[in-house]
Design a protein around this motif. Structure first.
Motif, short mmCIF file in Angstrom:
data_model
loop_
_atom_site.label_atom_id
_atom_site.label_comp_id
_atom_site.label_asym_id
_atom_site.label_seq_id
_atom_site.Cartn_x
_atom_site.Cartn_y
_atom_site.Cartn_z
N VAL A 13 51.07 -127.57 -17.96
CA VAL A 13 50.23 -127.03 -16.90
C VAL A 13 50.99 -125.90 -16.23
O VAL A 13 52.15 -126.07 -15.84
N VAL A 14 50.35 -124.75 -16.09
CA VAL A 14 50.95 -123.60 -15.44
C VAL A 14 50.06 -123.19 -14.27
O VAL A 14 48.88 -122.85 -14.48
N THR A 15 50.57 -123.25 -13.05
CA THR A 15 49.78 -122.80 -11.91
C THR A 15 49.99 -121.30 -11.72
O THR A 15 51.03 -120.76 -12.05
N GLY A 16 48.94 -120.65 -11.20
CA GLY A 16 49.04 -119.21 -11.00
C GLY A 16 49.26 -118.46 -12.30
O GLY A 16 50.06 -117.52 -12.35
N GLY A 17 48.55 -118.84 -13.34
CA GLY A 17 48.81 -118.28 -14.66
C GLY A 17 47.90 -117.15 -15.09
O GLY A 17 47.83 -116.83 -16.27
N SER A 18 47.23 -116.51 -14.14
CA SER A 18 46.27 -115.48 -14.53
C SER A 18 46.90 -114.11 -14.75
O SER A 18 46.30 -113.24 -15.37
N ALA A 34 52.78 -125.56 -27.38
CA ALA A 34 52.20 -126.42 -26.35
C ALA A 34 50.71 -126.15 -26.16
O ALA A 34 50.23 -125.03 -26.36
N ARG A 35 49.99 -127.19 -25.78
CA ARG A 35 48.62 -127.03 -25.28
C ARG A 35 48.75 -126.71 -23.80
O ARG A 35 49.36 -127.46 -23.05
N VAL A 36 48.18 -125.59 -23.37
CA VAL A 36 48.42 -125.09 -22.02
C VAL A 36 47.15 -125.11 -21.19
O VAL A 36 46.09 -124.67 -21.65
N THR A 37 47.27 -125.62 -19.97
CA THR A 37 46.19 -125.53 -18.99
C THR A 37 46.63 -124.59 -17.88
O THR A 37 47.66 -124.81 -17.24
N ILE A 38 45.87 -123.52 -17.68
CA ILE A 38 46.14 -122.57 -16.61
C ILE A 38 45.33 -123.02 -15.41
O ILE A 38 44.09 -123.08 -15.46
N ALA A 39 46.01 -123.34 -14.32
CA ALA A 39 45.35 -123.88 -13.13
C ALA A 39 45.58 -122.93 -11.95
O ALA A 39 46.70 -122.83 -11.45
N ASP A 40 44.53 -122.25 -11.54
CA ASP A 40 44.65 -121.36 -10.39
C ASP A 40 43.25 -121.04 -9.86
O ASP A 40 42.27 -121.67 -10.26
N ARG A 41 43.17 -120.06 -8.98
CA ARG A 41 41.91 -119.77 -8.33
C ARG A 41 41.11 -118.64 -8.98
O ARG A 41 40.07 -118.24 -8.46
N SER A 42 41.58 -118.13 -10.12
CA SER A 42 40.89 -116.97 -10.68
C SER A 42 40.71 -116.97 -12.19
O SER A 42 39.72 -116.43 -12.69
N VAL A 66 41.38 -123.88 -15.59
CA VAL A 66 40.65 -124.70 -14.62
C VAL A 66 40.88 -124.12 -13.22
O VAL A 66 41.94 -123.56 -12.93
N LEU A 67 39.86 -124.27 -12.39
CA LEU A 67 39.99 -123.80 -11.01
C LEU A 67 40.79 -124.79 -10.20
O LEU A 67 40.56 -126.00 -10.25
#
Length: 260
Positions: A13-18, A34-42, A66-67
């Motif tokens: 999981v990477v936050t702020g990954g945009s 890795a299977r990566v989930t980008i978690a941030d607001r955009s 994901v938001l």
């Protein structure tokens, strides 16, 4: 690629990954398997085919966006529980952050809280949620916090930012020693000046002066930060616990003495 840098079968999981460092980190971890989930607001809101998860999938990797507002504890818990339930969480990279300038006298209550709610509170919420999952699963894990050299030394005119990054660094040390025995490696990366949208605020003269103060004479690329995160996310870092790695071209330890 050596086997201990192979992240196949791992969920990250990477936050702020945009964009910027977070985008480079997400792509680098995905390229390592890795299977990566980008978690941030955009990132999940992009519909141009150029979100970070779209880029990863175009390279043959596995990713989703994901938001997530990391400053909301309930939202973090719900989102992280969902990710853990579907993929597990082996790696967490707390990259999301914000910056504001100003001395103490110039910093408003709102600016102070905004900096801490993302850079410190959000990292705490995400780390707590990930560690609870890692402990329940009993298979260890990797957590990498993106700090800053501004958390290791003062940076004139950035009171709230330096205070928040300093808190993040000692948080990383504390969590690192608390959970090292459970096989959860928590470490931090402290970038110096990096070529990102955030540092585009500096005009050419300021940038030239900062480069002149950096022993290797240049700023880092996001990829160079991501390479260090990959190391800390891999089996090569299994004996690192609560460490802070400055990736700054030698700026922190070797800023030239100005003469004349």
């Amino acid at each position: 690629m050596g086997t201990r840098l192979d992240l196949n079968g791992k969920s990250a999981v990477v936050t702020g990954g945009s964009r910027g460092i977070g985008r480079a980190v997400a792509i680098t971890l995905a390229d390592a398997g890795a299977r990566v989930t980008i978690a941030d607001r955009s990132d999940a809101l992009r519909n141009d085919g150029l979100s970070t998860s779209d880029v990863i999938r175009s390279r043959g990797g596995h990713a989703e966006s994901v938001l997530l507002d990391i400053s909301s504890s309930p939202e973090v818990d719900a989102t992280m529980n969902d990710i853990a339930g579907r993929h597990g969480i082996d790696i967490l990279v707390n990259n999301a952050g914000t910056i504001v300038s100003g001395t103490v006298a110039e910093t408003s209550d709102e600016s102070w809280r905004a900096i801490f709610s993302v850079n410190v509170d959000g990292t705490f919420y995400c780390t707590r949620a990930a560690i609870r999952h890692m402990l329940n699963r009993g298979a260890g894990g990797k957590i990498v916090n993106i700090a800053s050299v501004s958390g290791l030394r003062a940076n004139q005119g950035f009171a709230a930012y330096c205070a928040a990054k300093g808190a993040l660094i000692n948080f990383s040390r504390q969590v690192g020693i608390d959970y090292g025995a459970q096989g959860i490696n928590v470490n931090a990366v402290a970038p110096g000046f990096v070529e990102t949208e955030m540092t585009a605020m500096y005009d050419a003269s300021i940038r030239h002066a900062l480069e002149a103060q950096t022993p290797n004479g240049k700023w880092a690329t996001p990829q160079q930060i991501a390479d260090t995160v990959l190391f800390l996310s891999s089996g090569l870092s299994d004996h690192l616990c609560g460490e802070v790695i400055a990736v700054d071209g030698g700026w922190l330890v070797g800023t030239p003495v100005q003469v004349g």
